[in-house]
Design a protein around this motif. Structure first.
Motif, short mmCIF file in Angstrom:
data_model
loop_
_atom_site.label_atom_id
_atom_site.label_comp_id
_atom_site.label_asym_id
_atom_site.label_seq_id
_atom_site.Cartn_x
_atom_site.Cartn_y
_atom_site.Cartn_z
N GLN A 112 6.86 42.20 50.06
CA GLN A 112 6.66 43.67 50.27
C GLN A 112 5.43 43.96 50.89
O GLN A 112 4.97 44.81 51.66
CB GLN A 112 7.05 44.62 49.03
N LEU A 113 4.24 43.25 50.16
CA LEU A 113 2.79 43.80 50.40
C LEU A 113 2.58 43.06 51.63
O LEU A 113 1.93 43.69 52.50
CB LEU A 113 1.92 42.94 49.38
N GLN A 114 3.22 41.93 52.28
CA GLN A 114 2.98 41.35 53.51
C GLN A 114 3.28 42.54 54.73
O GLN A 114 2.65 42.52 55.71
CB GLN A 114 3.52 40.00 53.65
N GLN A 115 4.56 42.87 54.40
CA GLN A 115 5.18 44.02 55.38
C GLN A 115 4.30 45.18 55.29
O GLN A 115 3.79 45.93 56.54
CB GLN A 115 6.48 44.42 54.77
N TYR A 116 3.82 45.75 54.04
CA TYR A 116 2.89 47.05 54.10
C TYR A 116 1.43 46.68 55.16
O TYR A 116 0.99 47.44 55.65
CB TYR A 116 2.59 47.32 52.76
N LYS A 117 1.15 45.54 54.78
CA LYS A 117 -0.19 44.89 55.38
C LYS A 117 0.16 44.98 56.85
O LYS A 117 -0.84 45.46 57.75
CB LYS A 117 -0.84 43.62 54.89
N GLN A 118 1.17 44.45 57.15
CA GLN A 118 1.35 44.27 58.90
C GLN A 118 1.67 45.53 59.60
O GLN A 118 1.09 46.04 60.58
CB GLN A 118 2.55 43.43 58.93
N PHE A 177 -4.20 39.67 50.54
CA PHE A 177 -3.71 39.42 48.98
C PHE A 177 -3.60 37.82 49.07
O PHE A 177 -3.69 37.30 50.05
CB PHE A 177 -2.30 40.09 48.80
N ASP A 178 -3.57 37.35 47.87
CA ASP A 178 -3.64 36.06 47.63
C ASP A 178 -2.80 35.42 46.43
O ASP A 178 -3.14 35.50 45.32
CB ASP A 178 -5.31 35.44 47.35
N PRO A 179 -1.82 35.10 46.76
CA PRO A 179 -0.57 34.79 45.73
C PRO A 179 -1.10 33.69 44.82
O PRO A 179 -0.83 33.84 43.72
CB PRO A 179 0.51 34.34 46.56
N SER A 180 -1.76 32.85 45.37
CA SER A 180 -2.07 31.62 44.36
C SER A 180 -3.18 32.07 43.35
O SER A 180 -3.11 31.60 42.26
CB SER A 180 -2.95 30.34 45.28
N ASN A 181 -3.93 33.01 43.62
CA ASN A 181 -4.90 33.61 42.51
C ASN A 181 -4.37 35.07 41.95
O ASN A 181 -4.92 35.34 40.85
CB ASN A 181 -6.42 34.00 43.15
N GLY A 182 -3.37 35.59 42.57
CA GLY A 182 -2.82 36.53 42.12
C GLY A 182 -3.83 37.89 42.51
O GLY A 182 -3.60 38.97 41.69
N ASN A 183 -4.38 37.99 43.46
CA ASN A 183 -5.38 38.68 44.07
C ASN A 183 -4.95 39.72 45.15
O ASN A 183 -4.08 39.40 46.16
CB ASN A 183 -6.82 38.39 44.26
N VAL A 184 -5.03 41.14 44.86
CA VAL A 184 -4.56 41.88 45.85
C VAL A 184 -5.83 43.00 46.37
O VAL A 184 -6.49 43.48 45.44
CB VAL A 184 -3.58 42.96 45.64
N SER A 185 -6.50 42.89 47.54
CA SER A 185 -7.37 43.84 47.87
C SER A 185 -7.05 44.97 48.83
O SER A 185 -6.17 44.76 49.75
CB SER A 185 -8.59 42.78 48.92
N VAL A 186 -7.48 46.21 48.32
CA VAL A 186 -6.97 47.36 48.92
C VAL A 186 -8.13 48.18 49.37
O VAL A 186 -9.25 47.97 49.12
CB VAL A 186 -5.96 48.12 48.25
N PRO A 216 9.96 28.93 41.10
CA PRO A 216 9.20 29.77 42.25
C PRO A 216 8.56 30.95 41.38
O PRO A 216 8.62 31.35 40.46
CB PRO A 216 10.36 30.39 43.10
N ASP A 217 7.41 31.33 42.46
CA ASP A 217 6.62 32.73 41.79
C ASP A 217 7.55 33.77 41.58
O ASP A 217 8.12 34.33 42.21
CB ASP A 217 5.92 32.89 42.97
N PRO A 218 7.20 34.35 40.39
CA PRO A 218 7.90 35.59 40.09
C PRO A 218 7.74 36.86 40.54
O PRO A 218 8.56 37.47 40.64
CB PRO A 218 7.74 35.81 38.26
N HIS A 219 6.65 36.63 41.21
CA HIS A 219 6.07 37.64 42.18
C HIS A 219 6.27 37.46 43.45
O HIS A 219 5.82 38.58 44.36
CB HIS A 219 4.43 38.17 41.99
N GLN A 220 7.16 36.52 43.95
CA GLN A 220 7.23 36.49 45.47
C GLN A 220 7.99 37.68 46.20
O GLN A 220 7.29 38.06 47.24
CB GLN A 220 8.28 35.58 45.61
N ALA A 221 8.80 38.39 45.34
CA ALA A 221 9.42 39.77 46.19
C ALA A 221 8.21 40.61 46.43
O ALA A 221 8.10 41.45 47.51
CB ALA A 221 10.41 40.24 45.29
#
Length: 176
Positions: A112-118, A144-153, A103-108
């Motif tokens: 967390q980013l999803q919670q902060y976004k919501q 954020f896009d887990p498939s490409n590893g991008n986070v826009s802030v 599984p994605d090593p960055h899933q956790a």
């Protein structure tokens, strides 16, 4: 004395509004809206709908998921996989299949980013850019896009939108 009367009478009010902004793209319209809202008189805001960032990525992901995966017949006799044909649309970025990858090593972090976004939380990111340059950014997570590893802030001080790779983010802390 008069200043004290004004201070006592100040109250907070919450409004629900729909705002229409015309521009070439949703991103540019969002940028205009953010510039309008980032004034001293507006203490806080939450954009609940209308952000259409990442829709192309979502469409490509849906398309890739709906396609059948290659089977044993798609490999050469020597056990080497055949080269994948490039789709005619030029899109369809797929990740290489690796049976040992878990599984994605960055899933956790994504969770967390999803919670902060919501919750539209204020997050302080520590980002390490090229040549070891460290940035400390107070921001809100836009997408954020887990498939490409991008986070826009959205940088709340500079009122700018930034895009980082997940591996550039060294640490993050949340203001509560």
């Amino acid at each position: 004395m008069e200043a004290d009367q004004h201070r006592i009478g100040k109250r907070k009010y919450l409004f629900n509004v729909d705002i229409l902004i015309e521009d070439e793209t949703n991103g540019r319209a969002l940028e205009k809206l953010l510039h309008l809202l980032n004034v001293d008189e507006v203490k806080d805001y939450q954009i609940k709908e209308g952000v259409e960032l990442g829709t192309y990525i979502e469409a490509v992901l849906r398309e890739t998921i709906s396609k059948p995966r290659p089977t044993e017949a798609a490999t050469k006799p020597g056990g080497q996989p055949k080269e994948a044909a490039v789709p005619p649309d030029g899109g369809g970025v797929t990740q290489p299949e690796n049976p040992t990858a878990g599984p994605d090593p960055h899933q956790a972090i994504w969770d967390q980013l999803q919670q902060y976004k919501q919750s539209n939380s204020l997050v302080r990111l520590t980002v390490v850019k090229g040549k070891g340059v460290k940035l400390n950014i107070p921001c809100r997570i836009l997408n954020f896009d887990p498939s490409n590893g991008n986070v826009s802030v959205y940088h709340v001080d500079e009122k700018q939108v930034y895009l980082f790779k997940i591996n550039e983010i060294d640490d993050f802390a949340v203001s509560r």
